[in-house]
Design a protein around this motif. Structure first.
Motif, PDB file in Angstrom:
ATOM      1  N   CYS A  18       0.827  -1.208   0.000  1.00 25.93           N
ATOM      2  CA  CYS A  18       0.000   0.000   0.000  1.00 25.93           C
ATOM      3  C   CYS A  18       0.864   1.261   0.000  1.00 25.93           C
ATOM      4  CB  CYS A  18      -0.945   0.001   1.194  1.00 25.93           C
ATOM      5  SG  CYS A  18      -0.092  -0.130   2.780  1.00 25.93           S
ATOM      6  N   HIS A  19       2.108   1.137   0.476  1.00 26.64           N
ATOM      7  CA  HIS A  19       3.043   2.259   0.526  1.00 26.64           C
ATOM      8  C   HIS A  19       4.365   1.825  -0.094  1.00 26.64           C
ATOM      9  CE1 HIS A  19       0.527   4.583   3.303  1.00 26.64           C
ATOM     10  NE2 HIS A  19       0.344   3.465   3.971  1.00 26.64           N
ATOM     11  N   ASP A  20       5.046   2.749  -0.726  1.00 26.08           N
ATOM     12  CA  ASP A  20       6.336   2.453  -1.341  1.00 26.08           C
ATOM     13  C   ASP A  20       7.445   2.642  -0.297  1.00 26.08           C
ATOM     14  OD1 ASP A  20       8.268   1.811  -3.187  1.00 26.08           O
ATOM     15  OD2 ASP A  20       8.310   3.808  -4.085  1.00 26.08           O
ATOM     16  N   ILE A  21       7.568   1.659   0.585  1.00 21.41           N
ATOM     17  CA  ILE A  21       8.537   1.687   1.673  1.00 21.41           C
ATOM     18  C   ILE A  21       9.318   0.380   1.613  1.00 21.41           C
ATOM     19  CG2 ILE A  21       8.840   1.815   4.181  1.00 21.41           C
ATOM     20  CD1 ILE A  21       6.011   3.030   4.323  1.00 21.41           C
ATOM     21  N   LYS A  23      11.194  -1.285   3.913  1.00 22.31           N
ATOM     22  CA  LYS A  23      10.930  -2.174   5.047  1.00 22.31           C
ATOM     23  C   LYS A  23       9.587  -1.785   5.672  1.00 22.31           C
ATOM     24  CE  LYS A  23      15.728  -3.173   6.017  1.00 22.31           C
ATOM     25  NZ  LYS A  23      16.799  -3.188   6.996  1.00 22.31           N
ATOM     26  N   LEU A  24       8.522  -2.051   4.955  1.00 28.59           N
ATOM     27  CA  LEU A  24       7.173  -1.698   5.401  1.00 28.59           C
ATOM     28  C   LEU A  24       6.769  -2.552   6.599  1.00 28.59           C
ATOM     29  CD1 LEU A  24       4.533  -0.153   4.884  1.00 28.59           C
ATOM     30  CD2 LEU A  24       3.855  -2.003   3.360  1.00 28.59           C
ATOM     31  N   ASN A  25       6.353  -1.910   7.679  1.00 35.63           N
ATOM     32  CA  ASN A  25       5.854  -2.593   8.857  1.00 35.63           C
ATOM     33  C   ASN A  25       4.330  -2.440   8.847  1.00 35.63           C
ATOM     34  OD1 ASN A  25       4.898  -3.085  11.529  1.00 35.63           O
ATOM     35  ND2 ASN A  25       7.006  -2.918  12.241  1.00 35.63           N
ATOM     36  N   CYS A  26       3.617  -3.536   8.712  1.00 33.48           N
ATOM     37  CA  CYS A  26       2.160  -3.506   8.570  1.00 33.48           C
ATOM     38  C   CYS A  26       1.412  -3.550   9.901  1.00 33.48           C
ATOM     39  CB  CYS A  26       1.693  -4.684   7.704  1.00 33.48           C
ATOM     40  SG  CYS A  26       2.355  -4.647   6.045  1.00 33.48           S
ATOM     41  N   TYR A  27       2.113  -3.589  11.021  1.00 34.37           N
ATOM     42  CA  TYR A  27       1.430  -3.744  12.306  1.00 34.37           C
ATOM     43  C   TYR A  27       0.359  -2.675  12.508  1.00 34.37           C
ATOM     44  CZ  TYR A  27       0.237  -4.019  17.144  1.00 34.37           C
ATOM     45  OH  TYR A  27      -0.482  -4.107  18.295  1.00 34.37           O
ATOM     46  N   LEU A  28       0.669  -1.431  12.264  1.00 35.15           N
ATOM     47  CA  LEU A  28      -0.320  -0.371  12.465  1.00 35.15           C
ATOM     48  C   LEU A  28      -0.980   0.021  11.139  1.00 35.15           C
ATOM     49  CD1 LEU A  28       1.382   1.816  15.193  1.00 35.15           C
ATOM     50  CD2 LEU A  28      -0.554   0.270  15.433  1.00 35.15           C
ATOM     51  N   CYS A  29      -1.452  -0.975  10.429  1.00 34.92           N
ATOM     52  CA  CYS A  29      -2.125  -0.756   9.151  1.00 34.92           C
ATOM     53  C   CYS A  29      -3.296   0.215   9.330  1.00 34.92           C
ATOM     54  CB  CYS A  29      -2.607  -2.088   8.593  1.00 34.92           C
ATOM     55  SG  CYS A  29      -3.582  -1.953   7.101  1.00 34.92           S
ATOM     56  N   ALA A  30      -4.089   0.008  10.348  1.00 36.32           N
ATOM     57  CA  ALA A  30      -5.164   0.946  10.673  1.00 36.32           C
ATOM     58  C   ALA A  30      -4.513   2.041  11.510  1.00 36.32           C
ATOM     59  CB  ALA A  30      -6.269   0.256  11.451  1.00 36.32           C
ATOM     60  N   CYS A  31      -4.176   3.120  10.881  1.00 34.66           N
ATOM     61  CA  CYS A  31      -3.384   4.177  11.515  1.00 34.66           C
ATOM     62  C   CYS A  31      -4.092   4.801  12.714  1.00 34.66           C
ATOM     63  CB  CYS A  31      -3.069   5.252  10.476  1.00 34.66           C
ATOM     64  SG  CYS A  31      -2.068   6.588  11.153  1.00 34.66           S
ATOM     65  N   CYS A  64      -3.918   8.778   2.807  1.00 29.95           N
ATOM     66  CA  CYS A  64      -2.739   8.433   3.592  1.00 29.95           C
ATOM     67  C   CYS A  64      -1.687   7.685   2.775  1.00 29.95           C
ATOM     68  CB  CYS A  64      -3.143   7.559   4.778  1.00 29.95           C
ATOM     69  SG  CYS A  64      -4.448   8.254   5.799  1.00 29.95           S
ATOM     70  N   SER A  65      -1.895   7.558   1.492  1.00 29.91           N
ATOM     71  CA  SER A  65      -1.047   6.684   0.679  1.00 29.91           C
ATOM     72  C   SER A  65       0.429   7.090   0.635  1.00 29.91           C
ATOM     73  CB  SER A  65      -1.593   6.576  -0.744  1.00 29.91           C
ATOM     74  OG  SER A  65      -1.578   7.830  -1.381  1.00 29.91           O
ATOM     75  N   CYS A  67       1.960   8.669   3.250  1.00 26.96           N
ATOM     76  CA  CYS A  67       2.428   8.821   4.630  1.00 26.96           C
ATOM     77  C   CYS A  67       3.051   7.522   5.124  1.00 26.96           C
ATOM     78  CB  CYS A  67       1.270   9.217   5.534  1.00 26.96           C
ATOM     79  SG  CYS A  67       1.781   9.452   7.252  1.00 26.96           S
ATOM     80  N   THR A  68       4.202   7.627   5.759  1.00 25.71           N
ATOM     81  CA  THR A  68       4.901   6.453   6.283  1.00 25.71           C
ATOM     82  C   THR A  68       4.975   6.440   7.809  1.00 25.71           C
ATOM     83  OG1 THR A  68       7.041   7.574   6.152  1.00 25.71           O
ATOM     84  CG2 THR A  68       6.335   6.321   4.204  1.00 25.71           C
ATOM     85  N   VAL A  69       4.421   7.434   8.460  1.00 24.13           N
ATOM     86  CA  VAL A  69       4.571   7.594   9.911  1.00 24.13           C
ATOM     87  C   VAL A  69       4.274   6.320  10.704  1.00 24.13           C
ATOM     88  CG1 VAL A  69       3.681   8.807  11.954  1.00 24.13           C
ATOM     89  CG2 VAL A  69       4.262  10.093   9.904  1.00 24.13           C
ATOM     90  N   PRO A  70       3.094   5.695  10.605  1.00 18.77           N
ATOM     91  CA  PRO A  70       2.821   4.553  11.483  1.00 18.77           C
ATOM     92  C   PRO A  70       3.517   3.261  11.074  1.00 18.77           C
ATOM     93  CG  PRO A  70       0.981   4.865  10.026  1.00 18.77           C
ATOM     94  CD  PRO A  70       1.936   6.015   9.762  1.00 18.77           C
ATOM     95  N   HIS A  71       4.222   3.271   9.974  1.00 21.99           N
ATOM     96  CA  HIS A  71       4.862   2.051   9.479  1.00 21.99           C
ATOM     97  C   HIS A  71       6.341   1.957   9.813  1.00 21.99           C
ATOM     98  CE1 HIS A  71       1.205   1.083   7.455  1.00 21.99           C
ATOM     99  NE2 HIS A  71       1.206   2.243   6.846  1.00 21.99           N
ATOM    100  N   LYS A  72       6.868   2.949  10.470  1.00 23.00           N
ATOM    101  CA  LYS A  72       8.280   2.934  10.835  1.00 23.00           C
ATOM    102  C   LYS A  72       8.473   2.138  12.128  1.00 23.00           C
ATOM    103  CE  LYS A  72       9.227   7.201   8.463  1.00 23.00           C
ATOM    104  NZ  LYS A  72       9.526   8.602   8.519  1.00 23.00           N
ATOM    105  N   VAL A  73       9.541   1.386  12.194  1.00 20.63           N
ATOM    106  CA  VAL A  73       9.802   0.523  13.343  1.00 20.63           C
ATOM    107  C   VAL A  73       9.819   1.326  14.640  1.00 20.63           C
ATOM    108  CG1 VAL A  73      11.493  -1.017  14.414  1.00 20.63           C
ATOM    109  CG2 VAL A  73      11.024  -1.200  11.976  1.00 20.63           C
TER     110      VAL A  73
END
Length: 94
Positions: A18-21, A23-31, A64-65, A67-73
């Motif tokens: 969903c995001h061009d990251i 090392k995408l962390n999907c834990y907080l997918c629902a921001c 939010c496409s 935004c990378t804020v909630p996906h950072k470790v």
């Protein structure tokens, strides 16, 4: 998650993100910063990478496409809680 929780996201089966990251962390997918108010949605922290989309229904939707804020470790580590309701109700106005 793609291996162990393959039904978590419809994008997993399409080998897409969903995001061009890298090392995408999907834990907080629902921001936890995503808010809904009447006929609009918005970012509680006003992310510089967020934006709005006006829907046909008259709603203003938060985009939010980019935004990378909630996906950072670091963000996940700083905000992790096993109680999902606590994460999602958290105020980020501090």
């Amino acid at each position: 998650m793609k291996i162990k929780e393959k039904d978590f996201c419809v994008l997993y089966s399409q080998n897409k993100k969903c995001h061009d990251i890298d090392k995408l962390n999907c834990y907080l997918c629902a921001c936890p910063n995503f808010r809904v108010d009447n006929k609009s949605s918005f970012c509680d922290i006003n992310s510089k990478d967020g934006g709005n989309i006006e829907g046909k229904d008259g709603y203003i939707h938060q985009n939010c496409s980019k935004c990378t804020v909630p996906h950072k470790v670091k963000y996940v580590k700083d905000n992790f809680n096993r109680d999902w309701d606590k994460i999602m109700s958290r105020s980020f106005e501090d």
